[in-house]
Design a protein around this motif. Structure first.
Motif, PDB file in Angstrom:
ATOM      1  N   TYR A 139       0.829  -1.202   0.000  1.00 24.26           N
ATOM      2  CA  TYR A 139       0.000   0.000   0.000  1.00 24.26           C
ATOM      3  C   TYR A 139       0.865   1.253   0.000  1.00 24.26           C
ATOM      4  O   TYR A 139       0.633   2.179  -0.780  1.00 24.26           O
ATOM      5  CB  TYR A 139      -0.915  -0.026   1.231  1.00 24.26           C
ATOM      6  CG  TYR A 139      -1.669   1.259   1.481  1.00 24.26           C
ATOM      7  CD1 TYR A 139      -2.652   1.691   0.598  1.00 24.26           C
ATOM      8  CD2 TYR A 139      -1.401   2.036   2.603  1.00 24.26           C
ATOM      9  CE1 TYR A 139      -3.350   2.867   0.823  1.00 24.26           C
ATOM     10  CE2 TYR A 139      -2.098   3.220   2.838  1.00 24.26           C
ATOM     11  CZ  TYR A 139      -3.064   3.626   1.947  1.00 24.26           C
ATOM     12  OH  TYR A 139      -3.750   4.801   2.169  1.00 24.26           O
ATOM     13  N   ARG A 140       1.885   1.282   0.879  1.00 32.07           N
ATOM     14  CA  ARG A 140       2.775   2.440   0.948  1.00 32.07           C
ATOM     15  C   ARG A 140       3.491   2.665  -0.379  1.00 32.07           C
ATOM     16  O   ARG A 140       3.597   3.809  -0.853  1.00 32.07           O
ATOM     17  CB  ARG A 140       3.812   2.236   2.064  1.00 32.07           C
ATOM     18  CG  ARG A 140       3.309   2.406   3.477  1.00 32.07           C
ATOM     19  CD  ARG A 140       2.991   3.861   3.790  1.00 32.07           C
ATOM     20  NE  ARG A 140       4.102   4.737   3.520  1.00 32.07           N
ATOM     21  CZ  ARG A 140       5.031   5.068   4.412  1.00 32.07           C
ATOM     22  NH1 ARG A 140       4.957   4.596   5.645  1.00 32.07           N
ATOM     23  NH2 ARG A 140       6.017   5.885   4.097  1.00 32.07           N
ATOM     24  N   ASP A 141       4.000   1.584  -0.971  1.00 34.14           N
ATOM     25  CA  ASP A 141       4.749   1.715  -2.227  1.00 34.14           C
ATOM     26  C   ASP A 141       3.865   2.243  -3.355  1.00 34.14           C
ATOM     27  O   ASP A 141       4.332   2.975  -4.232  1.00 34.14           O
ATOM     28  CB  ASP A 141       5.341   0.354  -2.630  1.00 34.14           C
ATOM     29  CG  ASP A 141       6.442  -0.101  -1.670  1.00 34.14           C
ATOM     30  OD1 ASP A 141       6.941   0.732  -0.899  1.00 34.14           O
ATOM     31  OD2 ASP A 141       6.779  -1.306  -1.692  1.00 34.14           O
ATOM     32  N   THR A 142       2.587   1.882  -3.336  1.00 37.11           N
ATOM     33  CA  THR A 142       1.652   2.361  -4.360  1.00 37.11           C
ATOM     34  C   THR A 142       1.297   3.827  -4.157  1.00 37.11           C
ATOM     35  O   THR A 142       1.239   4.614  -5.105  1.00 37.11           O
ATOM     36  CB  THR A 142       0.368   1.515  -4.342  1.00 37.11           C
ATOM     37  OG1 THR A 142       0.693   0.148  -4.598  1.00 37.11           O
ATOM     38  CG2 THR A 142      -0.625   2.010  -5.393  1.00 37.11           C
ATOM     39  N   LEU A 143       1.061   4.201  -2.887  1.00 37.33           N
ATOM     40  CA  LEU A 143       0.567   5.546  -2.594  1.00 37.33           C
ATOM     41  C   LEU A 143       1.658   6.615  -2.552  1.00 37.33           C
ATOM     42  O   LEU A 143       1.397   7.779  -2.874  1.00 37.33           O
ATOM     43  CB  LEU A 143      -0.174   5.546  -1.265  1.00 37.33           C
ATOM     44  CG  LEU A 143      -1.703   5.383  -1.308  1.00 37.33           C
ATOM     45  CD1 LEU A 143      -2.348   6.625  -1.896  1.00 37.33           C
ATOM     46  CD2 LEU A 143      -2.120   4.151  -2.094  1.00 37.33           C
ATOM     47  N   LYS A 194      -6.509   4.099  -3.603  1.00 37.89           N
ATOM     48  CA  LYS A 194      -6.989   3.525  -2.341  1.00 37.89           C
ATOM     49  C   LYS A 194      -8.142   2.557  -2.588  1.00 37.89           C
ATOM     50  O   LYS A 194      -8.184   1.460  -2.014  1.00 37.89           O
ATOM     51  CB  LYS A 194      -7.420   4.645  -1.395  1.00 37.89           C
ATOM     52  CG  LYS A 194      -6.261   5.454  -0.837  1.00 37.89           C
ATOM     53  CD  LYS A 194      -6.747   6.547   0.110  1.00 37.89           C
ATOM     54  CE  LYS A 194      -5.575   7.296   0.727  1.00 37.89           C
ATOM     55  NZ  LYS A 194      -6.013   8.351   1.668  1.00 37.89           N
ATOM     56  N   MET A 195      -9.081   2.961  -3.426  1.00 34.63           N
ATOM     57  CA  MET A 195     -10.212   2.093  -3.731  1.00 34.63           C
ATOM     58  C   MET A 195      -9.743   0.812  -4.408  1.00 34.63           C
ATOM     59  O   MET A 195     -10.246  -0.281  -4.109  1.00 34.63           O
ATOM     60  CB  MET A 195     -11.222   2.821  -4.617  1.00 34.63           C
ATOM     61  CG  MET A 195     -12.015   3.908  -3.919  1.00 34.63           C
ATOM     62  SD  MET A 195     -13.099   3.296  -2.596  1.00 34.63           S
ATOM     63  CE  MET A 195     -14.204   2.209  -3.501  1.00 34.63           C
ATOM     64  N   GLU A 196      -8.772   0.930  -5.304  1.00 37.04           N
ATOM     65  CA  GLU A 196      -8.276  -0.251  -6.011  1.00 37.04           C
ATOM     66  C   GLU A 196      -7.557  -1.200  -5.057  1.00 37.04           C
ATOM     67  O   GLU A 196      -7.709  -2.422  -5.154  1.00 37.04           O
ATOM     68  CB  GLU A 196      -7.340   0.170  -7.147  1.00 37.04           C
ATOM     69  CG  GLU A 196      -6.847  -0.984  -8.015  1.00 37.04           C
ATOM     70  CD  GLU A 196      -7.992  -1.742  -8.682  1.00 37.04           C
ATOM     71  OE1 GLU A 196      -7.788  -2.937  -8.994  1.00 37.04           O
ATOM     72  OE2 GLU A 196      -9.062  -1.155  -8.900  1.00 37.04           O
TER      73      GLU A 196
END
Length: 397
Positions: A139-143, A194-196
């Motif tokens: 999640y962190r790496d994506t955001l 976030k939704m994904e």
């Protein structure tokens, strides 16, 4: 024979049960750790200290129990008697009842990262142990890259606001109008990511944590998104966070994007009890400003509201200010000082205050809203310049 088999199976089952960790264990041993340093684990969702240890033989080990997976801050301090951040480093993590290991190249590679920028800071240490940590870092790496882009835009807007006295009104508005669409674009990208993530991890406690943040906004989520988040939250095993998120989802179901305004009782300057609907005129857009005399940002927004009020004819745009002042005298004094030439109303008792806060999920002011002629809320926020853009989109420049 069957009795012996059953007895052995029971013993094995009990042994398996006792081997499961009843709480969390966090271990760390990497270069730079010195005996006597303090290590503490603090919840970022309430501030409580969950565990502490003193480094011995170059390592630490924290023990405790968390009733629900939660976002935490692991702090390593070289001076227990000082609050000097230069003597501290920290590591953000998502805690569950697992055996976890903190890995870092060296203590000197770490730094103290303020919570306000924790989401955009590149982690210099990794916490490993169990699927939850992998999901958290995914999640962190994506955001992170999206948040960094958003941070650049927000910083530019903040700098513009600080230097507003260096611009004429027209120059300021033009510069804001250049930056604001970029802000909306970056926010939409973050929202979609976030939704994904939640859709890809429908069983994860991290998804429940993200959903809690998404549902805390008003008039941004579509009704379909709220239903989707509710459906996912219902199936995530978390006896602490899940009920809280589902309660937020119930509130959000009435505060979705495109929802109609809610009627509330208020008090007019003569002391008479009135309803908001009495001032929502047909074929008008209505600007509603929740404020209070003691609120600095509220008072600073009033000149911007005045500019909007003067710009559009009253047969197209009505303006209503609703005060949260506790004392009527404070409200009356502020009204005279600000000389606002539009409708003034007041939450004149505790029931009216509570009803207004619940109706629009108001946790801070100013809260600026724009209601369309059909009664739908087309803007809700605290930025008077963003409100101006919304009004211009609806009524023209």
């Amino acid at each position: 024979m069957n009795k012996i088999f059953f007895f052995i199976a029971t013993l094995l089952l009990c042994s398996a049960c006792t081997s499961r960790p009843e709480g969390f264990v966090i271990r760390g041993s990497f270069p730079g750790l010195q005996d006597g340093m303090m290590v503490s684990l603090r919840s970022m969702e309430g501030g409580a200290i969950l565990a502490m240890d003193t480094i011995q033989d170059g390592k630490f080990e924290l023990h405790g129990v968390t009733a629900s997976p939660q976002y935490c801050n692991l702090i390593i301090s070289s001076n227990t008697s000082s609050s000097d951040m230069s003597k501290m480093v920290n590591i953000y993590m998502f805690l569950d009842n697992s055996e976890l290991t903190v890995n870092a190249a060296h203590l000197d590679s770490l730094q103290f990262v303020h919570p306000l920028i924790s989401e955009t800071a590149i982690p210099k240490a990794r916490v490993e142990g169990g699927p939850l940590q992998r999901e958290f870092y995914e999640y962190r790496d994506t955001l992170t890259p999206l948040l960094l882009t958003a941070s650049e835009v927000n910083n530019a807007l903040a700098m513009l606001n600080m230097q507003n006295d260096q611009y004429t009104t027209e120059e300021y508005n033009n510069r804001f109008d250049e930056l604001y669409p970029k802000k909306l674009t970056t926010e939409a990208a973050i929202d979609a990511a976030k939704m994904e993530f939640i859709r890809q991890h429908p069983q994860s406690p991290v998804s429940l944590f993200i959903a809690e943040g998404l549902l805390n906004t008003t008039f941004i989520r579509t009704a379909e998104e709220i239903k989707e988040l509710t459906r996912i939250a219902e199936q995530i095993e978390d006896t602490v966070r899940r009920p809280r998120v589902l309660k937020m989802a119930e509130i959000a179901k009435t505060l979705y994007k495109g929802a109609s305004y809610k009627d509330i009782e208020l008090t007019d300057p003569t002391g008479k009890t009135v309803k908001l609907s009495q001032y929502i005129l047909p074929d008008h857009y209505t600007l509603v400003d929740f404020w209070a005399s003691w609120c600095g940002p509220c008072r600073w927004a009033i000149p911007d509201v005045k500019q909007i009020y003067k710009r559009y004819p009253q047969d197209r745009l009505s303006v209503i200010s609703i005060s949260f002042d506790q004392k009527k005298t404070d409200w009356e004094t502020a009204m005279k000082e600000e000389a606002m030439p539009w409708t003034q109303l007041w939450t004149g008792n505790r029931d009216q205050v509570t009803a207004a806060q619940r109706a629009y999920n108001i946790s801070g002011i100013p809260r600026l809203m724009l209601i369309a002629p059909d009664g739908k809320i087309v803007f809700s926020g605290n930025d008077a310049n963003a409100l101006r853009v919304a009004v211009e989109e609806c009524l023209g420049k």
